[in-house]
Write a protein that holds these residues in place. Structure first.
Motif, PDB file in Angstrom:
ATOM      1  N   GLN A  49       0.805  -1.219   0.000  1.00  0.00           N
ATOM      2  CA  GLN A  49       0.000   0.000   0.000  1.00  0.00           C
ATOM      3  C   GLN A  49       0.835   1.265   0.000  1.00  0.00           C
ATOM      4  O   GLN A  49       0.312   2.350  -0.242  1.00  0.00           O
ATOM      5  N   GLY A  50       2.126   1.146   0.310  1.00  0.00           N
ATOM      6  CA  GLY A  50       3.011   2.298   0.247  1.00  0.00           C
ATOM      7  C   GLY A  50       2.947   3.183   1.476  1.00  0.00           C
ATOM      8  O   GLY A  50       2.165   2.957   2.402  1.00  0.00           O
ATOM      9  N   PRO A  51       3.767   4.230   1.506  1.00  0.00           N
ATOM     10  CA  PRO A  51       3.857   5.095   2.698  1.00  0.00           C
ATOM     11  C   PRO A  51       2.669   6.022   2.904  1.00  0.00           C
ATOM     12  O   PRO A  51       2.487   6.544   4.002  1.00  0.00           O
ATOM     13  N   LYS A  52       1.835   6.234   1.886  1.00  0.00           N
ATOM     14  CA  LYS A  52       0.722   7.164   2.046  1.00  0.00           C
ATOM     15  C   LYS A  52      -0.273   6.702   3.096  1.00  0.00           C
ATOM     16  O   LYS A  52      -0.860   7.522   3.815  1.00  0.00           O
ATOM     17  N   VAL A  53      -0.467   5.389   3.209  1.00  0.00           N
ATOM     18  CA  VAL A  53      -1.412   4.905   4.221  1.00  0.00           C
ATOM     19  C   VAL A  53      -0.862   5.128   5.627  1.00  0.00           C
ATOM     20  O   VAL A  53      -1.631   5.278   6.574  1.00  0.00           O
ATOM     21  N   LEU A  54       0.458   5.165   5.761  1.00  0.00           N
ATOM     22  CA  LEU A  54       1.047   5.457   7.059  1.00  0.00           C
ATOM     23  C   LEU A  54       0.819   6.919   7.429  1.00  0.00           C
ATOM     24  O   LEU A  54       0.597   7.247   8.594  1.00  0.00           O
ATOM     25  N   VAL A  55       0.879   7.785   6.433  1.00  0.00           N
ATOM     26  CA  VAL A  55       0.576   9.201   6.666  1.00  0.00           C
ATOM     27  C   VAL A  55      -0.875   9.348   7.128  1.00  0.00           C
ATOM     28  O   VAL A  55      -1.185  10.111   8.056  1.00  0.00           O
ATOM     29  N   ALA A  56      -1.784   8.609   6.490  1.00  0.00           N
ATOM     30  CA  ALA A  56      -3.190   8.653   6.880  1.00  0.00           C
ATOM     31  C   ALA A  56      -3.370   8.191   8.324  1.00  0.00           C
ATOM     32  O   ALA A  56      -4.147   8.764   9.085  1.00  0.00           O
ATOM     33  N   GLU A  57      -2.629   7.158   8.717  1.00  0.00           N
ATOM     34  CA  GLU A  57      -2.701   6.665  10.095  1.00  0.00           C
ATOM     35  C   GLU A  57      -2.297   7.755  11.086  1.00  0.00           C
ATOM     36  O   GLU A  57      -2.958   7.958  12.109  1.00  0.00           O
ATOM     37  N   VAL A  58      -1.211   8.438  10.791  1.00  0.00           N
ATOM     38  CA  VAL A  58      -0.710   9.468  11.708  1.00  0.00           C
ATOM     39  C   VAL A  58      -1.688  10.641  11.804  1.00  0.00           C
ATOM     40  O   VAL A  58      -2.003  11.116  12.901  1.00  0.00           O
ATOM     41  N   LEU A  59      -2.185  11.100  10.666  1.00  0.00           N
ATOM     42  CA  LEU A  59      -3.112  12.223  10.666  1.00  0.00           C
ATOM     43  C   LEU A  59      -4.401  11.877  11.404  1.00  0.00           C
ATOM     44  O   LEU A  59      -4.898  12.656  12.222  1.00  0.00           O
ATOM     45  N   CYS A  60      -4.940  10.691  11.129  1.00  0.00           N
ATOM     46  CA  CYS A  60      -6.197  10.298  11.766  1.00  0.00           C
ATOM     47  C   CYS A  60      -6.028  10.103  13.267  1.00  0.00           C
ATOM     48  O   CYS A  60      -6.920  10.453  14.047  1.00  0.00           O
ATOM     49  N   ALA A  61      -4.904   9.553  13.685  1.00  0.00           N
ATOM     50  CA  ALA A  61      -4.662   9.375  15.120  1.00  0.00           C
ATOM     51  C   ALA A  61      -4.579  10.726  15.823  1.00  0.00           C
ATOM     52  O   ALA A  61      -5.083  10.893  16.944  1.00  0.00           O
ATOM     53  N   GLY A  62      -3.944  11.699  15.183  1.00  0.00           N
ATOM     54  CA  GLY A  62      -3.856  13.024  15.773  1.00  0.00           C
ATOM     55  C   GLY A  62      -5.206  13.691  15.898  1.00  0.00           C
ATOM     56  O   GLY A  62      -5.528  14.304  16.923  1.00  0.00           O
ATOM     57  N   ILE A  63      -6.026  13.567  14.851  1.00  0.00           N
ATOM     58  CA  ILE A  63      -7.365  14.159  14.880  1.00  0.00           C
ATOM     59  C   ILE A  63      -8.231  13.456  15.918  1.00  0.00           C
ATOM     60  O   ILE A  63      -8.959  14.101  16.683  1.00  0.00           O
ATOM     61  N   ALA A  64      -8.152  12.117  15.965  1.00  0.00           N
ATOM     62  CA  ALA A  64      -8.943  11.365  16.942  1.00  0.00           C
ATOM     63  C   ALA A  64      -8.562  11.758  18.364  1.00  0.00           C
ATOM     64  O   ALA A  64      -9.430  11.936  19.226  1.00  0.00           O
ATOM     65  N   GLY A  65      -7.262  11.904  18.623  1.00  0.00           N
ATOM     66  CA  GLY A  65      -6.829  12.302  19.955  1.00  0.00           C
ATOM     67  C   GLY A  65      -7.336  13.675  20.330  1.00  0.00           C
ATOM     68  O   GLY A  65      -7.732  13.917  21.469  1.00  0.00           O
ATOM     69  N   LEU A  66      -7.331  14.600  19.385  1.00  0.00           N
ATOM     70  CA  LEU A  66      -7.828  15.945  19.659  1.00  0.00           C
ATOM     71  C   LEU A  66      -9.317  15.926  19.973  1.00  0.00           C
ATOM     72  O   LEU A  66      -9.804  16.723  20.777  1.00  0.00           O
ATOM     73  N   LEU A  67     -10.047  15.001  19.355  1.00  0.00           N
ATOM     74  CA  LEU A  67     -11.480  14.902  19.576  1.00  0.00           C
ATOM     75  C   LEU A  67     -11.825  14.075  20.814  1.00  0.00           C
ATOM     76  O   LEU A  67     -12.996  13.834  21.103  1.00  0.00           O
ATOM     77  N   GLY A  68     -10.799  13.609  21.530  1.00  0.00           N
ATOM     78  CA  GLY A  68     -11.052  12.848  22.748  1.00  0.00           C
ATOM     79  C   GLY A  68     -11.340  11.386  22.526  1.00  0.00           C
ATOM     80  O   GLY A  68     -11.864  10.711  23.419  1.00  0.00           O
ATOM     81  N   LEU A  69     -11.008  10.856  21.346  1.00  0.00           N
ATOM     82  CA  LEU A  69     -11.211   9.441  21.064  1.00  0.00           C
ATOM     83  C   LEU A  69      -9.920   8.677  21.352  1.00  0.00           C
ATOM     84  O   LEU A  69      -8.841   9.098  20.925  1.00  0.00           O
ATOM     85  N   PRO A  70      -9.994   7.556  22.055  1.00  0.00           N
ATOM     86  CA  PRO A  70      -8.781   6.828  22.456  1.00  0.00           C
ATOM     87  C   PRO A  70      -8.137   6.096  21.284  1.00  0.00           C
ATOM     88  O   PRO A  70      -8.791   5.357  20.563  1.00  0.00           O
ATOM     89  N   VAL A  71      -6.846   6.320  21.103  1.00  0.00           N
ATOM     90  CA  VAL A  71      -6.060   5.637  20.076  1.00  0.00           C
ATOM     91  C   VAL A  71      -4.720   5.220  20.687  1.00  0.00           C
ATOM     92  O   VAL A  71      -4.246   5.847  21.635  1.00  0.00           O
ATOM     93  N   PRO A  72      -4.098   4.166  20.166  1.00  0.00           N
ATOM     94  CA  PRO A  72      -2.769   3.788  20.677  1.00  0.00           C
ATOM     95  C   PRO A  72      -1.736   4.855  20.334  1.00  0.00           C
ATOM     96  O   PRO A  72      -1.882   5.599  19.363  1.00  0.00           O
ATOM     97  N   ARG A  73      -0.693   4.900  21.125  1.00  0.00           N
ATOM     98  CA  ARG A  73       0.400   5.829  20.861  1.00  0.00           C
ATOM     99  C   ARG A  73       1.146   5.400  19.598  1.00  0.00           C
ATOM    100  O   ARG A  73       1.377   4.225  19.353  1.00  0.00           O
ATOM    101  N   LEU A  74       1.547   6.381  18.806  1.00  0.00           N
ATOM    102  CA  LEU A  74       2.305   6.114  17.583  1.00  0.00           C
ATOM    103  C   LEU A  74       3.737   6.594  17.737  1.00  0.00           C
ATOM    104  O   LEU A  74       3.995   7.596  18.402  1.00  0.00           O
ATOM    105  N   VAL A  75       4.661   5.885  17.101  1.00  0.00           N
ATOM    106  CA  VAL A  75       6.061   6.293  17.108  1.00  0.00           C
ATOM    107  C   VAL A  75       6.630   6.133  15.706  1.00  0.00           C
ATOM    108  O   VAL A  75       6.104   5.381  14.883  1.00  0.00           O
ATOM    109  N   GLU A  76       7.687   6.868  15.456  1.00  0.00           N
ATOM    110  CA  GLU A  76       8.464   6.658  14.232  1.00  0.00           C
ATOM    111  C   GLU A  76       9.498   5.580  14.541  1.00  0.00           C
ATOM    112  O   GLU A  76      10.392   5.771  15.356  1.00  0.00           O
ATOM    113  N   ALA A  77       9.355   4.432  13.903  1.00  0.00           N
ATOM    114  CA  ALA A  77      10.171   3.264  14.216  1.00  0.00           C
ATOM    115  C   ALA A  77      11.264   3.093  13.164  1.00  0.00           C
ATOM    116  O   ALA A  77      10.984   2.799  11.996  1.00  0.00           O
TER     117      ALA A  77
END
Length: 232
Positions: free
Chosen positions: A41-69
């Motif tokens: 699927q390439g790196p773009k789906v990883l970008v989507a994961e990061v953006l969505c996790a940030g938005i979800a966290g801002l909205l108060g929705l629980p998501v796992p912590r993300l790291v650059e591995a």
């Protein structure tokens, strides 16, 4: 900014998903489900994961912590499985690590009921990010420490792969909400233009908040993988 870790040990692959993520340990003594940039699927789906996790966290929705591995090239030479070996070779460098939640269960509406207000926020969030992958059969939710946790948003922000947005599939049967709009006014006011601009800039991006749990999610010395989610 998202924390950076260096991967130290490849534990096992998750073969349930088409992208073949792997359970790996890092130099911070944490354990992560690593989604590789070299997957089909390439790196773009990883970008989507990061953006969505940030938005979800801002909205108060629980998501796992993300790291650059950070993945060293040596992993590709040492792995015995040829399929995994090729994936690791293609993913040398930065990848996306999702905090592993030991003992988490795949969400079931019959086993783990949630309140309508939470459901409304999830529905609103999915419509916002154009998430097409949360459904009755695949809610992409985990149940951890008696709380629901949102995972796997690689299919969201579909314009990153298709060039145009699509309407999210309906999943109201999975999480029964009294209304999809009850949480909208207080939620959208949190998404200010300034925040969105900062989040999309690499140097200004803030790390998604930790999943609210009674203990640390570092899971030192955790056992073999439990249930991260069927599809990644």
């Amino acid at each position: 900014m998202i924390e950076r870790v260096r991967l130290t040990r490849y534990v096992s692959p998750f073969r349930e998903g088409g992208s073949l993520p792997g359970l790996m340990e890092a130099d911070d003594e944490g354990t992560y489900v690593v989604k590789f940039r070299g997957a089909g699927q390439g790196p773009k789906v990883l970008v989507a994961e990061v953006l969505c996790a940030g938005i979800a966290g801002l909205l108060g929705l629980p998501v796992p912590r993300l790291v650059e591995a950070e993945l060293d090239a040596a992993f590709g030479r040492l792995e015995g499985d040829q399929e995994v070996q090729e994936l690791l070779r293609a993913s040398t460098g930065p990848n996306l690590g999702v905090d592993f939640l030991p003992g988490a269960f795949d969400y079931s509406v019959r086993a783990f009921p949630v309140d309508a207000e939470f459901v409304s926020r999830v529905l609103w969030f999915d419509a916002l990010v154009n998430n097409v992958d949360r459904s009755w059969h695949n809610p992409n939710l985990l149940w951890w420490h008696r709380e629901p946790v949102l995972i796997d948003h690689s299919a969201a922000l579909t314009f990153t792969t298709t060039g145009r947005a699509r309407v999210p599939i309906r999943h109201g049967r999975t999480l029964r909400a009294s209304t999809c709009c009850s949480g909208s006014p207080p939620m959208w006011t949190r998404l200010t233009r300034h925040w969105l601009r900062c989040w999309t800039r690499t140097r200004c991006a803030r790390s998604p908040p930790r999943c609210p749990t009674p203990g640390s999610s570092r899971n030192r010395g955790s056992a073999a993988p439990r249930s991260f989610g069927r599809r990644t």
